[in-house]
Design an enzyme around this catalytic site. Structure first.
Site, PDB file in Angstrom:
ATOM      1  N   HIS A  26      70.827   0.971  70.179  1.00  0.00           N
ATOM      2  CA  HIS A  26      70.902   0.567  71.339  1.00  0.00           C
ATOM      3  C   HIS A  26      71.585   0.780  72.410  1.00  0.00           C
ATOM      4  O   HIS A  26      72.422   1.500  72.019  1.00  0.00           O
ATOM      5  CB  HIS A  26      70.370  -0.915  71.435  1.00  0.00           C
ATOM      6  CG  HIS A  26      71.319  -1.812  71.732  1.00  0.00           C
ATOM      7  ND1 HIS A  26      72.125  -1.901  72.475  1.00  0.00           N
ATOM      8  CD2 HIS A  26      72.577  -1.864  70.902  1.00  0.00           C
ATOM      9  CE1 HIS A  26      73.852  -2.821  72.462  1.00  0.00           C
ATOM     10  NE2 HIS A  26      73.796  -2.632  71.201  1.00  0.00           N
ATOM     11  N   CYS A  27      71.215   1.190  73.548  1.00  0.00           N
ATOM     12  CA  CYS A  27      71.573   1.682  74.444  1.00  0.00           C
ATOM     13  C   CYS A  27      72.076   0.634  75.410  1.00  0.00           C
ATOM     14  O   CYS A  27      71.610  -0.877  75.653  1.00  0.00           O
ATOM     15  CB  CYS A  27      71.476   2.956  74.462  1.00  0.00           C
ATOM     16  SG  CYS A  27      69.897   3.076  75.421  1.00  0.00           S
ATOM     17  N   MET A  28      72.427   0.813  77.187  1.00  0.00           N
ATOM     18  CA  MET A  28      72.374   0.110  77.839  1.00  0.00           C
ATOM     19  C   MET A  28      70.901  -0.616  78.212  1.00  0.00           C
ATOM     20  O   MET A  28      70.640  -2.465  78.501  1.00  0.00           O
ATOM     21  CB  MET A  28      73.144   0.427  78.899  1.00  0.00           C
ATOM     22  CG  MET A  28      73.296  -0.955  79.689  1.00  0.00           C
ATOM     23  SD  MET A  28      74.207  -1.486  79.489  1.00  0.00           S
ATOM     24  CE  MET A  28      74.740  -2.838  80.921  1.00  0.00           C
ATOM     25  N   ARG A  30      67.881   0.054  76.330  1.00  0.00           N
ATOM     26  CA  ARG A  30      66.727   0.133  75.405  1.00  0.00           C
ATOM     27  C   ARG A  30      66.724   0.370  74.101  1.00  0.00           C
ATOM     28  O   ARG A  30      67.956   0.822  73.286  1.00  0.00           O
ATOM     29  CB  ARG A  30      65.851   1.584  76.125  1.00  0.00           C
ATOM     30  CG  ARG A  30      67.393   3.049  75.616  1.00  0.00           C
ATOM     31  CD  ARG A  30      66.179   3.974  76.213  1.00  0.00           C
ATOM     32  NE  ARG A  30      66.738   3.901  77.733  1.00  0.00           N
ATOM     33  CZ  ARG A  30      66.883   5.292  78.213  1.00  0.00           C
ATOM     34  NH1 ARG A  30      66.314   6.092  78.062  1.00  0.00           N
ATOM     35  NH2 ARG A  30      67.780   5.057  79.171  1.00  0.00           N
TER      36      ARG A  30
END
Length: 665
Positions: A26-28, A30
């Site tokens: 995951h990122c910030m 999504r």
């Protein structure tokens, strides 16, 4: 039950189950999945999940937009699924394995050209401006305006503009003639070797000690003799590779291979001395003696084939095919090759007839979305995606429109392709030329040669009208009442039913107005201009884009708030919650999560209470750019809390911690 347990369990089933997941991270904002078979993912059902704000596929990763709480969602998802998350780098590697060799090659090419595109666009606009002031004869011999019989340009009439015309070529030459320097730098940066060696290699390809590549055809015997290098057993004419794309790419990859080889076999104690010398010196000789001439021939060959297709008797058929297929090429990533072809055409011919069709394709897809806006005017959820997607598409960023709207419903994509094909046929049939690649979409007219502006305006009208009309006609038959938003409207107000009288109640107290100051010093622009479909489509919420000013290196709190989200592994973003429940997201750069925190520092922790103007993050613009990422920063209101009205100010320069940019009440 935890907050996202139910949705996380449903998402696991909807992506095809545990056995269909190769990797997840995951990122910030999504969840990022690498799926064994993307066809098993039920996109519509996933987007109907309360916690999901949308989906799209990019670079082999199936991405589900969650929002500020993605870290919590990720923890619950991995706990339920029993799948251990992986690093961003491992996910990217797995995604690469999911792609065929052509897709991987186009992905690499795209990442090489992405950092160069701003310079190419700037150079194209400069060439367009020079064309207007120095190449178009607006005035006759008497000095009167006479476009039909003119013999003098603006530069001929005024000394100031003549000086401007001459001086601007300093920039134009740096962008286009010295392009191999940028290409060699970008290749070494992308492949993880030493960028300064790439820059030096690029400089040797355009050195003034060599015979200028654009002067080879007209070189005299004296010129050739003066630039001949004689090694007794072998001699060759030292020729520059000004403007050459393929030759520069090949030379840079030779340098990359040599540096990696000698790094591997050289003892670390002498690596600093041996590796640069043994990499750069052979690479320069190989570039000039072997791959340079080969790359020159290949580049010219590609340019000649494309130019033949766009200028021969079958050019209208070629244009129809290209115009129709360009949008699908964007979705596969294969469109990155056109940057190299366009650049090669510009340097060979002084213009390109390929770029105008690309701009028209963007306009056509945006016009299909415009019709969807009209068709779905009662569907508020659809409009949250449709409107920003249309705006960004008209400005040349097509991914929100393609993935968020047109591909989802399919018929708008096909209608846009049809309109693009017709516009491309007219454009190429009338030989419209662009001085360089430029800003895609409607602003693309700025890169078109001035004498073709009228024709290109006609082509833009075609690219607007045909997709809009076709999409509207087909949509009236294809879209259900629910998709148009009519079903929800009817359910809310059934026919013949009288609205119940509202019970008397004490008037609610007026909301206390408030404001948010800029979290970063720089130019404030609408969020639609963010070069990232997740933010520009407003899937995460409305907000602003801030382009950091030179020297700006700190993100501060826009108001008194509580820190609710940090990214300890990358430090590139932070989430805040105000006392009224308003949730904010500040995200520095695009895809900067891939930098793994290099160049970033976070000065707060989750749960901290911060004051307006307090430093939250610091970052290095130079490192972001060196990594090939835009520095554009998203400032998003992801939830309004108790605020009923939120307005955003843009089109100005703001000072971090003092300039109001958002007001609410």
């Amino acid at each position: 039950m935890a907050k996202y347990t139910e949705d996380a369990g449903k998402l696991l089933d909807l992506v095809g189950g545990k056995e269909n997941i190769s990797a997840v991270t995951h990122c910030m904002t999504r969840m990022r999945f690498v799926l064994v078979d993307e066809g098993k993912a039920d996109v519509k059902a996933i987007e109907d999940l309360p916690s999901a704000k949308g989906t799209f596929t990019q670079a082999g990763q199936f991405q589900v937009i969650i929002g500020n709480d993605v870290a919590d969602f990720y923890q619950e998802f991995t706990a339920i699924s029993g799948i251990e998350g992986v690093s961003k780098e491992a996910a990217k590697a797995a995604a690469g394995a999911n792609q065929n060799p052509l897709q991987r090659a186009m992905g690499v090419l795209g990442e090489i050209f992405a950092p160069l595109i701003p310079a190419l666009i700037c150079g194209g606009l400069i060439l367009g401006f020079r064309n207007i002031i120095g190449e178009v004869n607006f005035f006759n011999d008497a000095g009167a305006f006479d476009l039909e019989h003119g013999t003098q340009s603006i530069a001929d009439m005024w000394t100031f503009w003549n000086g401007m015309y001459s001086f601007l070529w300093v920039i134009g030459e740096a962008v286009f003639h010295m392009l191999p320097v940028g290409i060699c730098w970008s290749v070494t940066r992308k492949m993880g070797t030493t960028p300064i060696l790439g820059i030096v290699l690029g400089l040797t390809l355009v050195s003034p000690q060599l015979l200028n590549g654009f002067s080879v055809a007209s070189a005299t015997a004296e010129d050739i003799a003066a630039h001949t290098y004689d090694f007794d057993f072998y001699s060759f004419v030292g020729t520059g590779y000004q403007g050459q794309v393929i030759a520069a790419l090949m030379a840079a990859f030779v340098l990359v291979w040599l540096e990696k080889f000698f790094t591997k076999v050289t003892p670390e104690v002498v690596r600093m001395i041996v590796v640069p010398f043994m990499s750069l010196v052979p690479a320069v000789f190989i570039a000039h003696l072997v791959v340079g001439p080969i790359g020159w021939a290949i580049g010219n060959g590609i340019a000649e084939v494309v130019n033949w297709g766009l200028s021969s008797d079958i050019r209208v058929l070629f244009a129809a095919l290209f115009g129709a297929l360009y949008a699908p090429l964007v979705m596969t990533g294969l469109h990155h090759m056109t940057n190299a072809i366009d650049t090669q055409l510009v340097n060979n011919l002084g213009y390109t007839t390929l770029w105008p069709m690309i701009a028209l394709s963007n306009i056509a897809q945006g016009s299909a979305v415009l019709a969807m806006i009209v068709l779905q005017k009662k569907n508020e959820r659809a409009q949250q995606v449709n409107i920003p997607a249309c705006i960004s598409c008209y400005l040349g960023v097509t991914e929100p429109a393609l993935f968020g709207v047109n591909l989802k419903y399919k018929f708008p994509l096909l209608c846009g392709m049809a309109g693009s094909a017709v516009a491309a046929m007219v454009c190429t049939g009338l030989s419209v030329k662009a001085l360089s690649i430029g800003v895609g979409g409607i602003p693309g007219i700025l890169s078109i040669m001035f004498n073709y502006w009228g024709v290109f305006a006609l082509c833009m009208a075609i690219a607007i009208v045909i997709p809009f009309v076709l999409t509207f006609i087909v949509g009236t038959k294809q879209l259900s009442a629910e998709e148009c938003g009519m079903a929800a409207l009817e359910a809310a107000s059934p026919a013949g039913a009288a609205a119940p009288a509202a019970p008397a109640a004490q008037a609610a107290p007026a909301a206390v107005p408030g404001e948010l100051v800029a979290p970063l010093t720089g130019a404030v622009k609408p969020i639609d201009e963010m070069p990232d479909p997740v933010f520009s489509s407003k899937c995460m919420g409305d907000g602003l884009m801030i382009e950091p000013a030179p020297g700006a290196d700190a993100v501060v709190a826009p108001a008194d708030a509580t820190v609710t989200v940090t990214m300890p592994a990358s430090n590139h973003a932070v989430g805040l919650t105000l006392d009224n429940g308003m949730e904010l997201l500040i995200h520095v750069g695009i895809d900067t999560v891939d930098m793994g925190g290099d160049g970033f520092a976070c000065h707060v922790a989750q749960g901290d209470r911060v004051k307006a103007g307090q430093k939250l993050l610091s970052f290095s613009q130079d490192k972001i750019r060196a990594a090939g990422h835009p520095t554009a920063t998203a400032f998003v209101v992801s939830a309004t809390g108790s605020a009923t009205e939120v307005s955003f100010a843009s089109g100005m320069d703001a000072q971090a911690g003092s300039t109001p940019v958002v007001s609410f009440k």
